[in-house]
Motif scaffolding. Structure first.
Motif, PDB file in Angstrom:
ATOM      1  N   THR A   1       0.933  -1.350   0.053  1.00 37.19           N
ATOM      2  CA  THR A   1       0.108  -0.113  -0.032  1.00 37.19           C
ATOM      3  C   THR A   1       1.028   1.309   0.141  1.00 37.19           C
ATOM      4  OG1 THR A   1      -0.062   0.192   2.414  1.00 37.19           O
ATOM      5  CG2 THR A   1      -1.760  -1.154   1.217  1.00 37.19           C
TER       6      THR A   1
ATOM      7  N   ARG B   1       0.985   4.761   2.057  1.00 39.02           N
ATOM      8  CA  ARG B   1       0.430   5.689   3.070  1.00 39.02           C
ATOM      9  C   ARG B   1       0.609   7.040   3.010  1.00 39.02           C
ATOM     10  NH1 ARG B   1      -1.860   4.722   7.992  1.00 39.02           N
ATOM     11  NH2 ARG B   1      -1.778   2.793   7.903  1.00 39.02           N
TER      12      ARG B   1
ATOM     13  N   CYS C   1      -9.132   7.831  -8.441  1.00 35.52           N
ATOM     14  CA  CYS C   1      -9.860   7.212  -6.890  1.00 35.52           C
ATOM     15  C   CYS C   1     -11.079   6.256  -7.395  1.00 35.52           C
ATOM     16  CB  CYS C   1      -9.808   7.917  -5.774  1.00 35.52           C
ATOM     17  SG  CYS C   1     -10.585   7.327  -4.406  1.00 35.52           S
TER      18      CYS C   1
ATOM     19  N   ARG D   1     -12.745   3.770  -5.185  1.00 30.39           N
ATOM     20  CA  ARG D   1     -13.496   3.362  -4.246  1.00 30.39           C
ATOM     21  C   ARG D   1     -12.789   4.120  -2.902  1.00 30.39           C
ATOM     22  NH1 ARG D   1     -14.570  -2.895  -1.917  1.00 30.39           N
ATOM     23  NH2 ARG D   1     -15.712  -2.334  -0.123  1.00 30.39           N
TER      24      ARG D   1
ATOM     25  N   THR E   1      -9.472   4.328   3.587  1.00 29.75           N
ATOM     26  CA  THR E   1      -8.489   3.331   2.466  1.00 29.75           C
ATOM     27  C   THR E   1      -9.301   3.795   1.203  1.00 29.75           C
ATOM     28  OG1 THR E   1      -8.359   1.742   4.150  1.00 29.75           O
ATOM     29  CG2 THR E   1      -8.125   1.000   1.947  1.00 29.75           C
TER      30      THR E   1
ATOM     31  N   MET F   1      -8.893   2.634  -3.245  1.00 29.77           N
ATOM     32  CA  MET F   1      -8.440   1.955  -4.200  1.00 29.77           C
ATOM     33  C   MET F   1      -8.409   3.068  -5.367  1.00 29.77           C
ATOM     34  SD  MET F   1      -8.828  -0.763  -2.834  1.00 29.77           S
ATOM     35  CE  MET F   1      -8.547  -2.507  -3.922  1.00 29.77           C
ATOM     36  N   CYS F   2      -6.962   3.006  -5.776  1.00 32.24           N
ATOM     37  CA  CYS F   2      -6.481   3.856  -6.985  1.00 32.24           C
ATOM     38  C   CYS F   2      -5.810   3.309  -8.044  1.00 32.24           C
ATOM     39  CB  CYS F   2      -5.471   4.989  -6.247  1.00 32.24           C
ATOM     40  SG  CYS F   2      -6.243   5.926  -4.609  1.00 32.24           S
TER      41      CYS F   2
ATOM     42  N   VAL G   1      -3.365   0.607  -3.323  1.00 29.58           N
ATOM     43  CA  VAL G   1      -4.418   0.770  -2.086  1.00 29.58           C
ATOM     44  C   VAL G   1      -3.712   2.007  -1.513  1.00 29.58           C
ATOM     45  CG1 VAL G   1      -5.266   0.169  -0.128  1.00 29.58           C
ATOM     46  CG2 VAL G   1      -5.094  -1.560  -1.980  1.00 29.58           C
TER      47      VAL G   1
ATOM     48  N   VAL H   1      -3.982   4.564   2.055  1.00 25.59           N
ATOM     49  CA  VAL H   1      -4.476   4.485   3.310  1.00 25.59           C
ATOM     50  C   VAL H   1      -3.952   5.889   3.931  1.00 25.59           C
ATOM     51  CG1 VAL H   1      -4.658   2.126   3.442  1.00 25.59           C
ATOM     52  CG2 VAL H   1      -2.501   2.976   4.431  1.00 25.59           C
TER      53      VAL H   1
END
Length: 79
Positions: free
Chosen positions: A19, A21, A40, A42, A59, A61-62, A70, A72
């Motif tokens: 991911t 961050r 993006c 979701r 979070t 989804m990209c 992901v 975050v």
């Protein structure tokens, strides 16, 4: 996937396993604006951890440059 170091709206990001961050807490109005971004698809927002001892997080989804990942981050801070 090439390393991403910055994203529109959220700023500096760092790779954290599979991911990315966000480095600093993101204001709630910016988090809610993520879903309107073309990269993006979701967005899930969670409230504070049990007991209220942790920050709210998101979070997303990209997809950037054809590569899915992901994102975050913590919710908070100011613009």
């Amino acid at each position: 996937m090439k390393a991403i170091t910055s994203l529109p709206l959220v700023g500096t990001v760092r790779r954290d396993g599979i991911t990315y961050r966000v480095a600093d807490p993101v204001p709630l109005d910016v988090v809610s604006g993520l879903i309107r971004e073309s990269w993006c698809s979701r967005l899930v927002v969670s409230d504070a951890r049990s007991g209220g001892d942790g920050p709210c997080e998101f979070t997303a989804m990209c997809v950037v440059d054809g590569e899915p990942f992901v994102l975050v981050g913590r919710i908070g801070g100011r613009r």
